[in-house]
Write a protein that holds these residues in place. Sequence first.
Motif, PDB file in Angstrom:
ATOM      1  N   GLU A 287       0.855  -1.184   0.000  1.00  0.00           N
ATOM      2  CA  GLU A 287       0.000   0.000   0.000  1.00  0.00           C
ATOM      3  C   GLU A 287       0.892   1.235   0.000  1.00  0.00           C
ATOM      4  O   GLU A 287       1.816   1.334   0.813  1.00  0.00           O
ATOM      5  N   ALA A 296      -0.758  -6.261  -0.723  1.00  0.00           N
ATOM      6  CA  ALA A 296      -1.813  -6.909  -1.501  1.00  0.00           C
ATOM      7  C   ALA A 296      -1.171  -7.913  -2.441  1.00  0.00           C
ATOM      8  O   ALA A 296      -0.122  -7.635  -3.029  1.00  0.00           O
ATOM      9  N   PHE A 305      -4.975  -9.491   1.451  1.00  0.00           N
ATOM     10  CA  PHE A 305      -4.342  -8.355   2.112  1.00  0.00           C
ATOM     11  C   PHE A 305      -3.598  -8.897   3.321  1.00  0.00           C
ATOM     12  O   PHE A 305      -4.189  -9.589   4.169  1.00  0.00           O
ATOM     13  N   CYS A 349      -2.767  -3.118  -9.016  1.00  0.00           N
ATOM     14  CA  CYS A 349      -2.129  -1.812  -8.806  1.00  0.00           C
ATOM     15  C   CYS A 349      -2.929  -1.015  -7.786  1.00  0.00           C
ATOM     16  O   CYS A 349      -4.138  -1.194  -7.636  1.00  0.00           O
ATOM     17  N   TRP A 350      -2.252  -0.131  -7.065  1.00  0.00           N
ATOM     18  CA  TRP A 350      -2.859   0.756  -6.075  1.00  0.00           C
ATOM     19  C   TRP A 350      -3.035   2.150  -6.672  1.00  0.00           C
ATOM     20  O   TRP A 350      -2.279   2.556  -7.556  1.00  0.00           O
ATOM     21  N   GLU A 352      -4.226   6.298  -5.158  1.00  0.00           N
ATOM     22  CA  GLU A 352      -4.675   7.181  -4.081  1.00  0.00           C
ATOM     23  C   GLU A 352      -5.670   8.178  -4.631  1.00  0.00           C
ATOM     24  O   GLU A 352      -5.395   8.873  -5.619  1.00  0.00           O
ATOM     25  N   LYS A 361      -7.269   4.902  -0.483  1.00  0.00           N
ATOM     26  CA  LYS A 361      -6.467   3.976  -1.290  1.00  0.00           C
ATOM     27  C   LYS A 361      -7.347   2.859  -1.820  1.00  0.00           C
ATOM     28  O   LYS A 361      -8.066   2.205  -1.068  1.00  0.00           O
ATOM     29  N   LEU A 363      -7.542  -0.560  -4.564  1.00  0.00           N
ATOM     30  CA  LEU A 363      -6.777  -1.579  -5.271  1.00  0.00           C
ATOM     31  C   LEU A 363      -7.587  -2.075  -6.460  1.00  0.00           C
ATOM     32  O   LEU A 363      -8.772  -2.394  -6.331  1.00  0.00           O
ATOM     33  N   SER A 376     -11.388  -1.953  -1.487  1.00  0.00           N
ATOM     34  CA  SER A 376     -10.884  -1.046  -0.471  1.00  0.00           C
ATOM     35  C   SER A 376     -10.499  -1.871   0.744  1.00  0.00           C
ATOM     36  O   SER A 376     -11.360  -2.505   1.371  1.00  0.00           O
ATOM     37  N   HIS A 377      -9.200  -1.869   1.077  1.00  0.00           N
ATOM     38  CA  HIS A 377      -8.764  -2.614   2.253  1.00  0.00           C
ATOM     39  C   HIS A 377      -9.268  -1.958   3.527  1.00  0.00           C
ATOM     40  O   HIS A 377      -9.652  -2.636   4.495  1.00  0.00           O
ATOM     41  N   TRP A 398      -2.903   3.276 -13.036  1.00  0.00           N
ATOM     42  CA  TRP A 398      -3.827   4.400 -12.940  1.00  0.00           C
ATOM     43  C   TRP A 398      -3.177   5.618 -13.565  1.00  0.00           C
ATOM     44  O   TRP A 398      -1.958   5.790 -13.521  1.00  0.00           O
TER      45      TRP A 398
END
Length: 664
Positions: A287, A296, A305, A349-350, A352, A361, A363, A376-377, A398
Amino acid sequence: MSSPSKRLRKHSQNEFISLMISSKRLPSSSSSYNQITELNLSNLQLIKIDSFPFEYLPKLISLDLSYNQLISINFDWSKSHENFIEILNISHNKLETLLFLKDFKYLKTLNVTENLFGNIEKFLLLYLCPTIEHLIDSNYDQIDDNQLKLDQWLQLIETKIDRLWSLSYYDKYKQESINDKNNYIVKTLLDDFHHAMIKIFEKHSNFSQIHLSPLGNYLIGKKINELCQSLPKKNQSKKSFKTHLTDDFNDLKMNTKIYFEPIKFLRCHQTSDNDLTTISVRMCAFEPNTSNSILASCGGQKICFINCDTCEVTHLYEVSSLRSTVTPIGRKIKDKNDKINAEFFSCLCWIEIPQENENLKVLAVGATNGHIYLLSHQWKIMFGHIELPNSSISCLTWHSTDPSTLVIGSYHSVRYINIQSYIDRLLSFIRKKTSSTAQFDYVESAMFINKISSTYVYNFDNGDDTILHITDLLFYSLSKTNILLLVGTTSGLFIIKNQTPIQLKFPKSICTSGEYIESIRLIDNQTHLIAINILGFDQIYCFDLEQSLLNQQLHIILTLPNPYRQIPTKMAICLINNENDHTSTTMSFECIIGSDHGSFFYHQIRMNSINKKLKKPTFDNKRYEISWPQIRNSTIPSLLSASLNDNYLCLTTNNNLICIYKRK
C-alpha cells in the motif's frame, strides 16, 4: 621537400613547427602561433609522432590528424606541456590504441573512424577522458553505446574485482610487501592478480579481448596500484573490503539498511490444503505512502491483504466463478487433465484518491478472463466489478493525474476506461457508514457489473508477423501538460505521446533479438531515470527518458547484473531519500529482482547528480539464497514478483508462496 614521415622520427619541437610551416599549415611568423585555435595536419603522410609542440600553441583547441599513415603516437606526446584540445580528428589512420590521450583533460569531440583498434579501446577511452561528449566512428556518434559498456566495466571493478582483492590477495600482498626484499614474490602475486582480473573480464562478451588492449592493461595496472596503495598505515586496523570503495559509498552503506532476514513464508492462495504447489502468486504490492505495511497479493482465484508487521492475512477475497469470456478460436480438444477453471488473477495496482482528511487507497486487480475488481482494504469491501469481453488482463495502472482513469494492458491493446461511477459509489458508501466493520457484499451489486466502454484504445504492432503482447505500463510526467505512457511489450518498449504509439529503439550494442520487457519501473522523476528488465538478458537497463525521446533510442546510462530467467519476473525499485541532507547532490536507489533458481538479487546504487545529470555510479550487489520450506516436489520455485518498502521485502513464487523479509 623530403618525406615528412622520416623527419618526424627524430625531430625537435622546432623542427616539427618548421615542417608545419613548410607544408603551409602554420604561418611563418612565430608571433602568430599564440593565436592559433585550429590546426589541420591531414594528408601529410605522417607515420609516427613522438612529441608535439603544444607549448607553442597555447590556444589550440582543434587538431586534425586525419588521412595520414599514423601507426603510433607516443603515450607521453603531450606530457611536457598541458594541452587544451577539445576537438581531435584522428580518422583514417592505422592506430591500434588510444592510450596517447591519457593527458587530454579537455577533450570533448573525437573522431576515430577507420583505425585498427577494437571496441574495447573506444569505450575505455570514456574512462580515460571523462570530458568526451561525442565519439564519432564511421560518421556515427557512439558515445551512448560505449558508455553502456563502460558502466558494465566499472561495475565489475567495484564488485567482483574489489572482492577478489580483499578476499584472496590483500593479506598475501600486505605480508609479502614487508618480507620480500627483492619483490620477486610480490611481483608474482600481482601478476597472478592481473591474470585473474583478465579472466573475470573476459567471461563477458563485451570484454572478451581485453588482454589485447593496451588501454585495458594500462587501466588494470592503475587499479592494481590503487589497491596496493590503499594498505593501512602502521597502528591502523586491517582494511576490510568496504574500505576499498569510495568514502561516499561507505557512508551510504553505514547509513542505509541493506540486509534482509526471512520472517515468514505464507501460503494463502491455494484452493485447499492438498493443493500447495500449483497456484502461482502472480504479483504483490505494498500500500503506497503509508506507515502501515499492508501488502496486496493476487494469484489463482484469490486476492489477499497481508499485514507484514504481524505476518497475518487481514482479509481475503475469493472469486470462485472466474470464467473466461474469450471466445475460443477453432476447435478445442478436451484434455481430461485440464482444470475446470484455469482462469486466474494476474495483476494489480494501487491508487490514491485525494480526500480532505486522508487519501483513499483503492486496489484494482485484473484477471485472465477480462474481469477487473476494485477493492478497499480500509473498508473491507469489493465495490466494483468491470468486464472487458474478449480480453485477458496482463497489466494495470492508474493515470498519474486523473484517479478516475484506469489503464489496462490486454493482448496487443492498451485501453483507457473511466471508473468515476465506481469511485462515487465507494465514496457514497463511506459517507453512509461510520464503522469499518460494516458489511457490504459486492455480489449483491449486480447492477454495477459493467461492460464499460473505453475512452481510448491503442493497438500495437511490431511491424512483422510475430505476435506482440502488452506486459507492463508506467505513466511518466515530463511536465504538468506533457504526460507519457510507457508500454512494455514482448517486442520492445513503446511510448504513447500525443495519442500516437512510438517505439524506443535499443542501442546497436545491445542484442535486440527478443526484447521481451518484463517490467518498467520509475527510479527518479527529477533525473528522468527509468529501469527495465528484459527476459533472457543479463542486465537491467536504466535509461534517461528525456534524452531517449530526442532520437527515439534508449539513452542507457547504467546497467545492473540481472539473473538469467525463463519465467518473467516483476522487479521492485525503491528510492532512498536523503531526508537529513537537503543540499545533497546524490541520488540513491535499491533494486530487487528474483530468479528461476531459488534466489534473488539486491542492488544498491548511488549516483552523483550534477545539474540533474547523473555521474559516477557506485554499486553494492548481493545475492540472497532462499532457504525454502519443505515442499512436496523437488523443483526449486521461481520468483514472479517483488515489492519493497522501508521495512519489508516481499516476494511471490510460482508455487503459492509469499516470502516476507524484514530489513535488519
